[in-house]
Scaffold this motif. Structure first.
Motif, PDB file in Angstrom:
ATOM      1  N   ARG A 200       0.694  -1.226  -0.035  1.00  0.00           N
ATOM      2  CA  ARG A 200      -0.257  -0.167   0.184  1.00  0.00           C
ATOM      3  C   ARG A 200       0.546   1.651   0.074  1.00  0.00           C
ATOM      4  O   ARG A 200       0.688   2.363  -0.594  1.00  0.00           O
ATOM      5  N   TRP A 201       1.800   1.181   0.878  1.00  0.00           N
ATOM      6  CA  TRP A 201       2.982   2.429   0.570  1.00  0.00           C
ATOM      7  C   TRP A 201       3.214   2.507  -0.492  1.00  0.00           C
ATOM      8  O   TRP A 201       3.456   3.607  -0.681  1.00  0.00           O
ATOM      9  N   ALA A 202       3.911   1.458  -1.315  1.00  0.00           N
ATOM     10  CA  ALA A 202       4.684   1.494  -2.211  1.00  0.00           C
ATOM     11  C   ALA A 202       3.615   2.192  -3.463  1.00  0.00           C
ATOM     12  O   ALA A 202       4.021   2.949  -4.537  1.00  0.00           O
ATOM     13  N   VAL A 203       2.413   1.486  -3.213  1.00  0.00           N
ATOM     14  CA  VAL A 203       1.749   2.256  -4.342  1.00  0.00           C
ATOM     15  C   VAL A 203       1.136   3.847  -3.858  1.00  0.00           C
ATOM     16  O   VAL A 203       0.915   4.551  -5.176  1.00  0.00           O
ATOM     17  N   ALA A 204       0.900   4.178  -2.739  1.00  0.00           N
ATOM     18  CA  ALA A 204       0.376   5.219  -2.265  1.00  0.00           C
ATOM     19  C   ALA A 204       1.967   6.394  -3.138  1.00  0.00           C
ATOM     20  O   ALA A 204       1.793   6.983  -3.481  1.00  0.00           O
ATOM     21  N   ALA A 205       2.969   5.910  -2.845  1.00  0.00           N
ATOM     22  CA  ALA A 205       4.452   6.566  -3.286  1.00  0.00           C
ATOM     23  C   ALA A 205       4.052   6.934  -5.370  1.00  0.00           C
ATOM     24  O   ALA A 205       4.667   7.581  -5.546  1.00  0.00           O
ATOM     25  N   GLU A 206       3.923   5.686  -5.663  1.00  0.00           N
ATOM     26  CA  GLU A 206       3.828   5.497  -7.060  1.00  0.00           C
ATOM     27  C   GLU A 206       2.593   6.503  -7.435  1.00  0.00           C
ATOM     28  O   GLU A 206       2.814   7.306  -8.730  1.00  0.00           O
ATOM     29  N   TRP A 207       1.375   6.536  -6.634  1.00  0.00           N
ATOM     30  CA  TRP A 207       0.288   7.770  -7.023  1.00  0.00           C
ATOM     31  C   TRP A 207       0.705   9.376  -6.867  1.00  0.00           C
ATOM     32  O   TRP A 207       0.757   9.800  -7.851  1.00  0.00           O
ATOM     33  N   THR A 208       2.083   9.312  -6.075  1.00  0.00           N
ATOM     34  CA  THR A 208       2.034  10.336  -6.069  1.00  0.00           C
ATOM     35  C   THR A 208       3.042  11.313  -7.467  1.00  0.00           C
ATOM     36  O   THR A 208       3.179  11.570  -7.473  1.00  0.00           O
ATOM     37  N   LYS A 209       4.363  10.419  -7.684  1.00  0.00           N
ATOM     38  CA  LYS A 209       5.098  10.181  -8.380  1.00  0.00           C
ATOM     39  C   LYS A 209       4.817  10.552 -10.112  1.00  0.00           C
ATOM     40  O   LYS A 209       4.827  11.913 -10.144  1.00  0.00           O
ATOM     41  N   LEU A 210       3.337   9.525  -9.568  1.00  0.00           N
ATOM     42  CA  LEU A 210       2.808   9.629 -11.672  1.00  0.00           C
ATOM     43  C   LEU A 210       2.327  11.486 -11.539  1.00  0.00           C
ATOM     44  O   LEU A 210       2.437  12.050 -12.621  1.00  0.00           O
ATOM     45  N   TRP A 211       1.258  11.390 -10.349  1.00  0.00           N
ATOM     46  CA  TRP A 211       0.967  12.596 -10.604  1.00  0.00           C
ATOM     47  C   TRP A 211       1.733  13.776 -10.253  1.00  0.00           C
ATOM     48  O   TRP A 211       0.990  15.095 -10.767  1.00  0.00           O
TER      49      TRP A 211
END
Length: 256
Positions: free
Chosen positions: A20-31
């Motif tokens: 979940r933390w990795a997904v949150a990090a990827e989400w932040t990086k993408l946007w």
């Protein structure tokens, strides 16, 4: 006994939390990337232009507004959305931030899974948005058309799924190649060059239908000479899974 039961549960909880933390990090990086916003806006604009032009040139009273959206998806929109997935990987290698990403998320499988989940969700939603734009533009530009809610809904969902699967295929290619130019070349070859080359060979049409390009057309158009829509969905899913599996094998063997 209690400790023996608790340990697997704790381990599972830790893995799910880390994902979940990795997904949150990827989400932040993408946007946080301007290219993401530009490409999504470009996909919507391109869909509107192609769908409008298709509607103007279509004079079939049995045509559906969703047909214009399908034409747009097959002729450019999916490639623009795939570029979002590509740049999320190749951009990190170009700037050197891939090293930081691997240090923050040491599990290569977890990092790739987080990228896949994030980009799959984003491109699916973006595909649905582009499909709706295409339907509206098609309805406005067609002089005569036949609107069937079940058909339009099916086409819109198919476009969203197609956009997500092509983007995951591109994500895997990008993780293997690590360069934008090489990824574009590989994707262009799979979608266009190889099918054209196979078409001129005896029995090559069947082989071309099994490639991502053939599966894409069958998924969005309802079938081809080899399989129907559900077979196409399975074929395109297998291509995306194979690409991600190759990416996982590659990133596990490399330092960065």
């Amino acid at each position: 006994m209690a400790a023996a039961v608790a340990d697997p549960m704790t381990s599972t909880w830790r893995r799910s939390t880390a994902l979940r933390w990795a997904v949150a990090a990827e989400w932040t990086k993408l946007w946080s990337l301007r290219s993401t916003w530009y490409l999504l806006l470009g996909a919507l604009t391109l869909t509107g232009l192609i769908a409008s032009a298709t509607g103007v040139l279509t004079h079939d009273p049995g045509a559906s507004p969703a047909d214009s959206a399908v034409v747009a998806e097959l002729n450019g929109t999916c490639l623009v959305l795939a570029a979002v997935a590509m740049l999320s990987v190749t951009g990190e290698y170009a700037t050197g931030s891939a090293t930081t990403a691997f240090l923050c998320v040491p599990g290569r499988a977890r990092l790739l899974a987080a990228k896949s989940l994030t980009l799959g969700a984003v491109t699916f939603a973006a595909g649905l948005g582009c499909a709706l734009v295409g339907v509206v533009c098609g309805a406005l530009s067609l002089d005569r058309s036949t609107f069937r809610l079940s058909h339009v809904t099916g086409q819109v969902l198919a476009i969203g799924v197609h956009a997500a699967l092509v983007s995951l295929l591109t994500l895997g290619l990008a993780a293997v190649v690590r360069r934008s130019a090489g990824t574009v070349t590989a994707l262009f070859g799979l979608l266009f060059l190889i099918p054209v080359g196979l078409d001129v060979l005896p029995g090559g049409e069947v082989a071309a239908d099994l490639l991502p390009a053939g599966a894409s057309e069958a998924l969005l158009l309802g079938g081809n000479g080899t399989y129907g829509r559900y077979g196409a969905l399975l074929a395109l899913t297998l291509w995306a899974v194979a690409s991600l599996a190759a990416a996982l094998t590659t990133v596990r063997r490399r330092d960065v």
